[in-house]
Scaffold this active site. Structure first.
Site, PDB file in Angstrom:
ATOM      1  N   GLY A   5     -16.942   6.176   3.092  1.00 21.74           N
ATOM      2  CA  GLY A   5     -16.696   5.185   4.019  1.00 21.74           C
ATOM      3  C   GLY A   5     -17.508   3.923   3.992  1.00 21.74           C
ATOM      4  O   GLY A   5     -17.483   2.896   4.518  1.00 21.74           O
TER       5      GLY A   5
ATOM      6  N   GLU B 246     -19.832  11.318  -0.178  1.00 22.76           N
ATOM      7  CA  GLU B 246     -18.248  11.223  -0.918  1.00 22.76           C
ATOM      8  C   GLU B 246     -17.812   9.545  -0.984  1.00 22.76           C
ATOM      9  O   GLU B 246     -16.950   9.211  -0.598  1.00 22.76           O
ATOM     10  CB  GLU B 246     -17.274  11.842  -0.203  1.00 22.76           C
ATOM     11  CG  GLU B 246     -17.500  13.371  -0.072  1.00 22.76           C
ATOM     12  CD  GLU B 246     -16.396  14.209   0.891  1.00 22.76           C
ATOM     13  OE1 GLU B 246     -16.161  15.234   0.627  1.00 22.76           O
ATOM     14  OE2 GLU B 246     -15.694  13.418   1.717  1.00 22.76           O
ATOM     15  N   PRO B 247     -18.724   8.679  -1.677  1.00 22.59           N
ATOM     16  CA  PRO B 247     -18.381   7.300  -1.595  1.00 22.59           C
ATOM     17  C   PRO B 247     -17.302   7.350  -2.648  1.00 22.59           C
ATOM     18  O   PRO B 247     -17.032   7.935  -3.639  1.00 22.59           O
ATOM     19  CB  PRO B 247     -19.502   6.711  -2.351  1.00 22.59           C
ATOM     20  CG  PRO B 247     -20.396   7.763  -3.087  1.00 22.59           C
ATOM     21  CD  PRO B 247     -20.059   9.168  -2.531  1.00 22.59           C
ATOM     22  N   GLY B 248     -16.140   6.263  -2.272  1.00 21.90           N
ATOM     23  CA  GLY B 248     -15.234   6.039  -3.376  1.00 21.90           C
ATOM     24  C   GLY B 248     -15.276   4.621  -3.574  1.00 21.90           C
ATOM     25  O   GLY B 248     -15.733   4.100  -4.577  1.00 21.90           O
ATOM     26  N   ARG B 249     -14.831   3.698  -2.388  1.00 22.17           N
ATOM     27  CA  ARG B 249     -14.846   2.205  -2.494  1.00 22.17           C
ATOM     28  C   ARG B 249     -16.284   1.613  -3.009  1.00 22.17           C
ATOM     29  O   ARG B 249     -16.299   0.840  -3.886  1.00 22.17           O
ATOM     30  CB  ARG B 249     -14.735   1.630  -1.160  1.00 22.17           C
ATOM     31  CG  ARG B 249     -14.464   0.185  -1.090  1.00 22.17           C
ATOM     32  CD  ARG B 249     -14.384  -0.363   0.438  1.00 22.17           C
ATOM     33  NE  ARG B 249     -13.500   0.410   1.260  1.00 22.17           N
ATOM     34  CZ  ARG B 249     -12.208   0.091   1.209  1.00 22.17           C
ATOM     35  NH1 ARG B 249     -11.630  -1.044   0.750  1.00 22.17           N
ATOM     36  NH2 ARG B 249     -11.476   0.801   2.101  1.00 22.17           N
TER      37      ARG B 249
ATOM     38  N   TYR C 117      -3.648  -4.224   4.617  1.00 24.04           N
ATOM     39  CA  TYR C 117      -4.567  -4.252   5.672  1.00 24.04           C
ATOM     40  C   TYR C 117      -4.796  -5.604   6.034  1.00 24.04           C
ATOM     41  O   TYR C 117      -6.141  -5.730   6.488  1.00 24.04           O
ATOM     42  CB  TYR C 117      -5.748  -3.667   4.966  1.00 24.04           C
ATOM     43  CG  TYR C 117      -5.780  -2.109   4.213  1.00 24.04           C
ATOM     44  CD1 TYR C 117      -5.058  -1.138   4.952  1.00 24.04           C
ATOM     45  CD2 TYR C 117      -6.257  -1.944   3.180  1.00 24.04           C
ATOM     46  CE1 TYR C 117      -4.958   0.207   4.130  1.00 24.04           C
ATOM     47  CE2 TYR C 117      -6.281  -0.808   2.589  1.00 24.04           C
ATOM     48  CZ  TYR C 117      -5.413   0.245   2.956  1.00 24.04           C
ATOM     49  OH  TYR C 117      -5.475   1.370   2.395  1.00 24.04           O
TER      50      TYR C 117
ATOM     51  N   CYS D 109       8.941 -10.293  -5.144  1.00 21.36           N
ATOM     52  CA  CYS D 109       9.811 -10.953  -4.419  1.00 21.36           C
ATOM     53  C   CYS D 109       9.685 -10.452  -2.928  1.00 21.36           C
ATOM     54  O   CYS D 109      10.381  -9.852  -2.232  1.00 21.36           O
ATOM     55  CB  CYS D 109      11.021 -10.776  -4.789  1.00 21.36           C
ATOM     56  SG  CYS D 109      11.377 -11.469  -6.433  1.00 21.36           S
ATOM     57  N   GLU D 110       8.564 -10.896  -2.519  1.00 23.18           N
ATOM     58  CA  GLU D 110       8.115 -10.481  -0.819  1.00 23.18           C
ATOM     59  C   GLU D 110       7.634 -11.679  -0.469  1.00 23.18           C
ATOM     60  O   GLU D 110       6.367 -12.201  -0.958  1.00 23.18           O
ATOM     61  CB  GLU D 110       7.267  -9.491  -0.744  1.00 23.18           C
ATOM     62  CG  GLU D 110       7.953  -8.075  -1.142  1.00 23.18           C
ATOM     63  CD  GLU D 110       8.648  -7.337   0.023  1.00 23.18           C
ATOM     64  OE1 GLU D 110       8.395  -7.989   1.219  1.00 23.18           O
ATOM     65  OE2 GLU D 110       9.580  -6.720  -0.278  1.00 23.18           O
TER      66      GLU D 110
ATOM     67  N   TYR E 279      -8.920   0.868  -4.507  1.00 25.91           N
ATOM     68  CA  TYR E 279      -7.894   0.842  -3.799  1.00 25.91           C
ATOM     69  C   TYR E 279      -6.835  -0.076  -4.266  1.00 25.91           C
ATOM     70  O   TYR E 279      -6.288  -0.684  -3.506  1.00 25.91           O
ATOM     71  CB  TYR E 279      -8.343   0.740  -2.411  1.00 25.91           C
ATOM     72  CG  TYR E 279      -8.816   1.843  -1.914  1.00 25.91           C
ATOM     73  CD1 TYR E 279      -8.465   3.470  -2.014  1.00 25.91           C
ATOM     74  CD2 TYR E 279     -10.246   1.998  -1.486  1.00 25.91           C
ATOM     75  CE1 TYR E 279      -9.013   4.508  -1.764  1.00 25.91           C
ATOM     76  CE2 TYR E 279     -10.989   3.137  -1.270  1.00 25.91           C
ATOM     77  CZ  TYR E 279     -10.309   4.244  -1.029  1.00 25.91           C
ATOM     78  OH  TYR E 279     -11.209   5.539  -0.818  1.00 25.91           O
TER      79      TYR E 279
HETATM   80  C1  LIG Z   1     -11.020   8.356   1.064  1.00 25.36           C
HETATM   81  C2  LIG Z   1     -11.943   9.552   1.421  1.00 25.36           C
HETATM   82  C3  LIG Z   1     -13.318   9.172   0.945  1.00 25.36           C
HETATM   83  C4  LIG Z   1     -13.868   7.892   0.355  1.00 25.36           C
HETATM   84  O1  LIG Z   1     -13.755   7.077   1.245  1.00 25.36           O
HETATM   85  P1  LIG Z   1     -14.322   5.617   0.725  1.00 25.36           P
HETATM   86  O2  LIG Z   1     -14.207   4.495   1.858  1.00 25.36           O
HETATM   87  O3  LIG Z   1     -13.590   4.845  -0.327  1.00 25.36           O
HETATM   88  O4  LIG Z   1     -15.826   5.742   0.659  1.00 25.36           O
HETATM   89  C5  LIG Z   1     -14.316  10.280   1.376  1.00 25.36           C
HETATM   90  N1  LIG Z   1     -13.939  11.499   1.480  1.00 25.36           N
HETATM   91  C6  LIG Z   1     -12.665  11.708   1.905  1.00 25.36           C
HETATM   92  C7  LIG Z   1     -12.330  12.890   2.483  1.00 25.36           C
HETATM   93  C8  LIG Z   1     -11.681  10.775   1.769  1.00 25.36           C
HETATM   94  O5  LIG Z   1     -10.223  11.087   1.988  1.00 25.36           O
END
Ligand SMILES: *Cc1c(COP(=O)(O)O)cnc(C)c1O
Length: 444
Positions: free
Chosen positions: A259, A301-304, A345, A372-373, A401
């Site tokens: 997050g 758990e960083p994604g973004r 979003y 086409c939107e 994303y």
């Molecule tokens: C999506 C997700 C993340 C990553 O979230 P970010 O906002 O991209 O850091 C981490 N853990 C879980 C379980 C998720 O579903």
């Protein structure tokens, strides 16, 4: 971003190596963006390897400094290719997956199964079977149906499979509703408040082929403060202490999810990774001490935050439409099929011209996609210098994303992905072709 004789470094939200070259072109990883557009076409997604690796190291080192028993796991759903998995692995990260497809790509990219955690609110029997067969490090159980599926699937196993419980801590976060996941009204996790979490814990503990090793929560995405994450940690530790007292539960692993917010424009000021680590590490340490719990292994758990700042989307400017007293639309050759976040979003991006100097902004325009939107607008009302047909427009902070959610809407072949580093460019995902668009058709 004024022109000078030497390259000018550009700050957030651009990748670390972004510069204005002496002739005014944008350069990333030592490679000029116009040269990449010439060679690979547009739309093009360019990832800066140095920024990717710097994010991975910042997470690992910042958390290790405050809480040595910690792990960093990349949330694959933000963006996934086999080459990216290899980089994450080399940087010592594990992988979070949320589907059989992500699991397949993670394994193909060389991530050891033991370093993979499997999440999701509706995993199928087939996917759970695949995860068990691969030997994933943890299955993060979200609901009762999943417990039933796992009970059946593990019946004939030798060793018990390691599992965690996804909890809904009931905390509100300050982010867009569609990326909030930890409030009471959520499809994710077992609610703690009404006893569902305790019932699930007892049920999992009673199954001989599942070994419950920890608790998990993930409260939302693009967060700019640690308040909700710290509240979730407190809720998880409260639950752990109560379950220890009532059911002899031992908390070996704890994860407050991801997050971590990033800057999309220079107005965004997210906390640094070190700030996040300090607040999360302290919350776990102090929370455990207050409840006489041994300190668990902490997983973030960083994604973004891992891939977002490293990626830049590159488009070519095409048609322009001036509507007097309304607005000016400038269309580019991509849009919602490669980046649906503005439509989904209301995500806000910034942009810059990549093929020439970018003097003081002068015109307010809306950057429209080609699909086409009417809602296919990448950036509404942004001040930019006069854009001409054929100009290259670069959008920073486009690494997360975007392609992960890409579609073939209007039968657009999906863009290529290029990794740049030290003056070298490497294609890590080729552009789709028209032939790719009919490869699944059956016409007999
Ligand atoms: C999506 C997700 C993340 C990553 O979230 P970010 O906002 O991209 O850091 C981490 N853990 C879980 C379980 C998720 O579903």
């Amino acid at each position: 971003m004024t022109q000078t004789d030497s390259p000018v470094t550009i700050g957030q939200p651009w990748p670390h190596t972004a510069r204005r070259a002496a002739r005014g072109e944008l350069e990333i990883g030592g490679v000029l963006l116009p040269a990449l557009a010439d060679r690979y076409g547009t739309p093009l997604y360019v990832y800066d390897e140095q920024t990717l690796r710097a994010s991975a190291r910042a997470f690992r080192q910042s958390f290790a400094a405050v809480y040595p028993r910690s792990r960093v796991v990349y949330a694959a759903k933000a963006f996934l290719t086999t080459a990216l998995v290899r980089i994450m692995r080399k940087e010592g990260l594990g992988l979070d997956v949320v589907s059989g497809g992500e699991l397949f790509v993670g394994l193909r990219g060389g991530m050891p199964a033991a370093e993979i955690a499997f999440h999701g609110n509706n995993k199928s029997a087939r996917e759970l079977g695949e995860a068990l067969a691969a030997g994933v490090g943890k299955i993060v159980i979200d609901n009762d149906y999943e417990i039933s599926l796992l009970e059946a699937l593990t019946a004939n196993r030798g060793q018990p499979a390691p599992a965690m419980i996804r909890l809904n801590p009931g905390v509100d976060v300050h982010t867009h509703k569609k990326i909030s996941t930890g409030m009471a009204d959520s499809k994710f996790g077992f609610p703690i408040a009404d006893g569902q979490a305790e019932t699930a814990l007892c049920r999992i503990q009673s199954l001989p082929k599942l070994r419950l090793v920890g608790l998990h929560a993930h409260v939302g995405s693009q967060l700019f403060d640690a308040e909700a994450t710290v509240a979730a940690i407190d809720a998880l530790l409260d639950f752990a202490a109560t379950m220890r007292d009532r059911h002899e539960f031992v908390l070996e692993h704890l994860s407050p999810g991801g997050g971590f917010g990033i800057a999309y424009t220079d107005a965004d000021k997210p906390p640094t990774i070190a700030t996040w680590a300090g607040l999360i590490g302290a919350a776990v340490k102090e929370g455990c001490a207050a409840r006489s719990l041994p300190e668990p292994m902490l997983t973030v758990e960083p994604g973004r935050a891992m891939v977002g700042p490293a990626g830049v989307a590159l488009y070519t400017v095409g048609a322009k439409k001036e509507l007097p007293d309304v607005r000016t639309y400038v269309s580019v050759d991509g849009g919602m099929a490669d980046n649906i976040r503005p439509s989904l979003y209301d995500a806000r991006y910034s942009a810059a011209i990549a093929n020439r100097d970018d003097p003081a902004a002068s015109n307010e325009v809306t950057i429209a996609g080609r699909y086409c939107e009417s809602g296919d607008l990448l950036i509404e009302r942004i001040a930019l210098p006069e854009l001409r047909e054929g100009d290259l427009l670069a959008i920073p902070a486009a690494g997360a994303y975007t392609l992960a959610m890409a579609s073939n809407y209007n039968f657009a072949p999906r863009p290529a992905v290029v990794l740049v580093n030290d003056g070298q460019a490497r294609v890590i995902r080729r552009r789709e072709t028209y032939e790719d668009l009919v490869q699944f058709d059956i016409d007999e």
